[in-house]
Design a protein around this motif. Structure first.
Motif, short mmCIF file in Angstrom:
data_model
loop_
_atom_site.label_atom_id
_atom_site.label_comp_id
_atom_site.label_asym_id
_atom_site.label_seq_id
_atom_site.Cartn_x
_atom_site.Cartn_y
_atom_site.Cartn_z
N UNK A 267 6.14 55.44 70.24
CA UNK A 267 6.93 54.50 71.05
C UNK A 267 8.28 54.23 70.41
N UNK A 268 8.31 54.05 69.09
CA UNK A 268 9.58 53.81 68.40
C UNK A 268 10.50 55.02 68.53
N UNK A 269 9.95 56.21 68.34
CA UNK A 269 10.77 57.42 68.45
C UNK A 269 11.34 57.58 69.85
N UNK A 270 10.54 57.32 70.85
CA UNK A 270 11.02 57.43 72.24
C UNK A 270 12.19 56.49 72.48
N UNK A 271 12.07 55.25 72.04
CA UNK A 271 13.15 54.28 72.24
C UNK A 271 14.42 54.68 71.50
N UNK A 272 14.27 55.13 70.26
CA UNK A 272 15.44 55.53 69.47
C UNK A 272 16.11 56.75 70.09
N UNK A 273 15.31 57.74 70.46
CA UNK A 273 15.87 58.95 71.07
C UNK A 273 16.58 58.61 72.37
N UNK A 274 15.97 57.75 73.19
CA UNK A 274 16.60 57.35 74.45
C UNK A 274 17.95 56.69 74.20
N UNK A 275 18.00 55.80 73.21
CA UNK A 275 19.24 55.09 72.87
C UNK A 275 20.31 56.05 72.37
N UNK A 276 19.93 56.96 71.48
CA UNK A 276 20.90 57.91 70.91
C UNK A 276 21.42 58.86 71.98
N UNK A 277 20.53 59.37 72.82
CA UNK A 277 20.96 60.29 73.88
C UNK A 277 21.90 59.58 74.85
N UNK A 278 21.59 58.33 75.20
CA UNK A 278 22.46 57.57 76.09
C UNK A 278 23.85 57.41 75.49
N UNK A 279 23.90 57.07 74.21
CA UNK A 279 25.18 56.91 73.53
C UNK A 279 25.95 58.23 73.49
N UNK A 280 25.24 59.31 73.22
CA UNK A 280 25.90 60.62 73.18
C UNK A 280 26.50 60.97 74.54
N UNK A 281 25.81 60.62 75.61
CA UNK A 281 26.35 60.91 76.94
C UNK A 281 27.60 60.07 77.23
N UNK A 282 27.62 58.85 76.71
CA UNK A 282 28.74 57.95 76.97
C UNK A 282 29.96 58.24 76.09
N UNK A 283 29.74 58.46 74.80
CA UNK A 283 30.89 58.54 73.90
C UNK A 283 30.91 59.78 73.01
N UNK A 284 29.94 60.63 73.10
CA UNK A 284 29.85 61.86 72.32
C UNK A 284 29.79 61.61 70.81
N UNK A 285 29.33 60.44 70.42
CA UNK A 285 29.14 60.16 69.01
C UNK A 285 28.03 59.12 68.86
N UNK A 286 27.44 59.05 67.67
CA UNK A 286 26.44 58.04 67.39
C UNK A 286 26.87 57.23 66.19
N UNK A 287 26.40 56.02 66.12
CA UNK A 287 26.77 55.14 65.02
C UNK A 287 25.88 55.42 63.81
N UNK A 288 26.31 54.94 62.66
CA UNK A 288 25.52 55.07 61.45
C UNK A 288 24.18 54.34 61.62
N UNK A 289 24.21 53.20 62.30
CA UNK A 289 22.97 52.46 62.56
C UNK A 289 22.00 53.29 63.38
N UNK A 290 22.51 53.94 64.43
CA UNK A 290 21.65 54.77 65.26
C UNK A 290 21.10 55.96 64.47
N UNK A 291 21.95 56.53 63.61
CA UNK A 291 21.51 57.64 62.78
C UNK A 291 20.39 57.18 61.85
N UNK A 292 20.51 56.00 61.30
CA UNK A 292 19.46 55.45 60.45
C UNK A 292 18.16 55.24 61.21
N UNK A 293 18.26 54.74 62.44
CA UNK A 293 17.06 54.54 63.26
C UNK A 293 16.43 55.88 63.63
N UNK A 294 17.26 56.87 63.91
CA UNK A 294 16.75 58.20 64.23
C UNK A 294 16.03 58.79 63.02
N UNK A 295 16.60 58.62 61.84
CA UNK A 295 15.99 59.08 60.61
C UNK A 295 14.64 58.39 60.38
N UNK A 296 14.60 57.08 60.57
CA UNK A 296 13.35 56.34 60.41
C UNK A 296 12.29 56.79 61.41
#
Length: 76
Positions: free
Chosen positions: A31-60
């Motif tokens: 469930x955590x991975x799904x939420x993080x992936x959804x958030x990161x993919x949404x951000x990538x579609x909007x701005x073509x970059x991810x934040x350090x915070x999102x990268x940390x969540x993706x790593x976790x």
């Protein structure tokens, strides 16, 4: 009921059956991975970059899945 509906219901039942066999920690990791992936993919579609915070969540999320599914202790 049409053939596709029958097949869809079979797949849904199989998913529920599989999910019911997971441990609480495995289910939480998924469930955590799904939420993080959804958030990161949404951000990538909007701005073509991810934040350090999102990268940390993706790593976790990756390590959470790793510890629950890949690191079974059988190789120890």
């Amino acid at each position: 009921m049409e053939k596709w509906e029958i097949e869809h219901r079979k797949r849904q039942k199989a998913k529920r059956n599989g999910m019911s066999k997971l441990t609480d920690d495995q289910l939480e990791a998924i469930k955590e991975a799904i939420e993080v992936i959804k958030d990161v993919v949404s951000t990538m579609h909007e701005s073509y970059e991810i934040s350090v915070t999102q990268l940390g969540k993706l790593d976790s999320a990756y390590w959470g899945l790793h510890h629950q599914f890949e690191n079974t202790g059988e190789d120890d």
